[in-house]
Design a protein around this motif. Structure first.
Motif, PDB file in Angstrom:
ATOM      1  N   HIS A   1     -81.335 -20.301  53.763  1.00  0.00           N
ATOM      2  CA  HIS A   1     -80.207 -19.601  53.144  1.00  0.00           C
ATOM      3  C   HIS A   1     -80.109 -19.971  51.656  1.00  0.00           C
ATOM      4  O   HIS A   1     -79.917 -19.091  50.806  1.00  0.00           O
ATOM      5  CB  HIS A   1     -78.904 -19.946  53.874  1.00  0.00           C
ATOM      6  CG  HIS A   1     -77.689 -19.438  53.187  1.00  0.00           C
ATOM      7  ND1 HIS A   1     -77.313 -18.115  53.222  1.00  0.00           N
ATOM      8  CD2 HIS A   1     -76.770 -20.074  52.415  1.00  0.00           C
ATOM      9  CE1 HIS A   1     -76.212 -17.964  52.506  1.00  0.00           C
ATOM     10  NE2 HIS A   1     -75.867 -19.135  52.017  1.00  0.00           N
ATOM     11  N   HIS A   2     -80.252 -21.256  51.336  1.00  0.00           N
ATOM     12  CA  HIS A   2     -80.167 -21.675  49.932  1.00  0.00           C
ATOM     13  C   HIS A   2     -81.329 -21.108  49.113  1.00  0.00           C
ATOM     14  O   HIS A   2     -81.133 -20.733  47.947  1.00  0.00           O
ATOM     15  CB  HIS A   2     -80.117 -23.195  49.818  1.00  0.00           C
ATOM     16  CG  HIS A   2     -78.759 -23.758  50.105  1.00  0.00           C
ATOM     17  ND1 HIS A   2     -77.675 -23.556  49.281  1.00  0.00           N
ATOM     18  CD2 HIS A   2     -78.307 -24.506  51.133  1.00  0.00           C
ATOM     19  CE1 HIS A   2     -76.614 -24.168  49.773  1.00  0.00           C
ATOM     20  NE2 HIS A   2     -76.973 -24.740  50.916  1.00  0.00           N
TER      21      HIS A   2
ATOM     22  N   GLU B   1     -80.368 -17.523  48.467  1.00  0.00           N
ATOM     23  CA  GLU B   1     -79.315 -17.462  47.451  1.00  0.00           C
ATOM     24  C   GLU B   1     -79.865 -17.789  46.060  1.00  0.00           C
ATOM     25  O   GLU B   1     -79.426 -17.198  45.068  1.00  0.00           O
ATOM     26  CB  GLU B   1     -78.168 -18.421  47.802  1.00  0.00           C
ATOM     27  CG  GLU B   1     -77.356 -17.994  49.005  1.00  0.00           C
ATOM     28  CD  GLU B   1     -76.608 -16.690  48.802  1.00  0.00           C
ATOM     29  OE1 GLU B   1     -76.126 -16.423  47.675  1.00  0.00           O
ATOM     30  OE2 GLU B   1     -76.506 -15.911  49.783  1.00  0.00           O
ATOM     31  N   ALA B   2     -80.805 -18.719  45.988  1.00  0.00           N
ATOM     32  CA  ALA B   2     -81.420 -19.043  44.699  1.00  0.00           C
ATOM     33  C   ALA B   2     -82.124 -17.813  44.140  1.00  0.00           C
ATOM     34  O   ALA B   2     -82.043 -17.544  42.930  1.00  0.00           O
ATOM     35  CB  ALA B   2     -82.406 -20.203  44.855  1.00  0.00           C
TER      36      ALA B   2
ATOM     37  N   ASN C   1     -79.082 -25.075  41.508  1.00  0.00           N
ATOM     38  CA  ASN C   1     -78.260 -25.824  42.481  1.00  0.00           C
ATOM     39  C   ASN C   1     -78.624 -25.433  43.913  1.00  0.00           C
ATOM     40  O   ASN C   1     -78.699 -26.300  44.790  1.00  0.00           O
ATOM     41  CB  ASN C   1     -76.772 -25.602  42.224  1.00  0.00           C
ATOM     42  CG  ASN C   1     -76.276 -26.406  41.041  1.00  0.00           C
ATOM     43  OD1 ASN C   1     -76.871 -27.407  40.654  1.00  0.00           O
ATOM     44  ND2 ASN C   1     -75.181 -25.955  40.452  1.00  0.00           N
ATOM     45  N   HIS C   2     -78.860 -24.152  44.152  1.00  0.00           N
ATOM     46  CA  HIS C   2     -79.270 -23.717  45.495  1.00  0.00           C
ATOM     47  C   HIS C   2     -80.630 -24.315  45.861  1.00  0.00           C
ATOM     48  O   HIS C   2     -80.837 -24.746  47.002  1.00  0.00           O
ATOM     49  CB  HIS C   2     -79.317 -22.198  45.595  1.00  0.00           C
ATOM     50  CG  HIS C   2     -77.980 -21.574  45.814  1.00  0.00           C
ATOM     51  ND1 HIS C   2     -77.241 -21.768  46.964  1.00  0.00           N
ATOM     52  CD2 HIS C   2     -77.236 -20.763  45.025  1.00  0.00           C
ATOM     53  CE1 HIS C   2     -76.108 -21.097  46.881  1.00  0.00           C
ATOM     54  NE2 HIS C   2     -76.073 -20.485  45.705  1.00  0.00           N
TER      55      HIS C   2
ATOM     56  N   GLU D   1     -80.100 -27.875  46.788  1.00  0.00           N
ATOM     57  CA  GLU D   1     -79.498 -27.962  48.129  1.00  0.00           C
ATOM     58  C   GLU D   1     -80.570 -27.770  49.203  1.00  0.00           C
ATOM     59  O   GLU D   1     -80.597 -28.495  50.199  1.00  0.00           O
ATOM     60  CB  GLU D   1     -78.377 -26.928  48.294  1.00  0.00           C
ATOM     61  CG  GLU D   1     -77.117 -27.249  47.520  1.00  0.00           C
ATOM     62  CD  GLU D   1     -76.403 -28.489  48.027  1.00  0.00           C
ATOM     63  OE1 GLU D   1     -76.422 -28.761  49.250  1.00  0.00           O
ATOM     64  OE2 GLU D   1     -75.817 -29.202  47.192  1.00  0.00           O
TER      65      GLU D   1
END
Length: 176
Positions: free
Chosen positions: A32-33, A36-37, A49-50, A53
């Motif tokens: 998911h990260h 999102e990135a 930040n993604h 994570e």
């Protein structure tokens, strides 16, 4: 001149992300990260930040390393991309049971020419990215050594190392 490994449309990316051989499955939250990135790519801090994570959730996973590499590479943060390329090389060496130093890998350590050998290809693409970045950052001799190793491991040049060799040979020449 990004490699196929780091191309978002690459088939090898999908194979690396889903391959049980490269650290089993990627945890869904890390995936998911990464997603999102990609969506926030134009917002550097948020995208990074993604990625961080995802790295915290799946440290050392090939998909996360590839995401970090691509982000830094396409943002022109080449020194950071080189750091990730080094991590990819170590991961690939571990997964292939190669020596940690790429200079010590031999052609008979794996079937480098077989397309299906995803682990060996991960090593080759990582080494190619490393070579390219060394060249871009002015470390041409280190880049040349890495290119020569690529051609030793992949004499039929399925990975396209001769292109980098050609760049090295043209460096320093005046345009005519």
């Amino acid at each position: 001149m990004p490699d196929a490994l780091f191309n978002p449309q690459s088939e090898i990316n999908e194979a690396l992300v889903t391959s049980a051989l490269l650290g089993a499955g990627l945890p869904s939250e890390a995936e998911h990260h990464l997603w999102e990135a990609g969506l926030a790519y134009h917002l550097d801090d948020i995208a990074e930040n993604h990625l961080r994570e995802a790295e915290a959730l799946a440290p050392g996973h090939a998909a996360v390393l590839i995401g970090l590499y691509r982000f830094y590479f396409y943002k022109g943060r080449l020194a950071e991309a080189l750091d990730v390329a080094r991590r990819c090389l170590l991961k690939a060496a571990q997964e292939n049971d190669f020596p940690a130093d790429w200079r010590c890998v031999r052609a008979d350590d794996a079937e480098f020419g077989r397309y299906e050998n995803i682990l060996a290809r991960f090593f080759l693409f990582s080494l190619k990215g490393y070579a390219y970045l060394q060249m871009r950052l002015g470390e041409t001799e280190e880049g040349r050594l890495a290119v020569q190793k690529l051609l030793e491991l992949d004499p039929t040049d399925k990975i396209g190392a001769k292109v980098l060799l050609g760049v090295l040979e043209r460096m320093g020449r005046d345009d005519e």
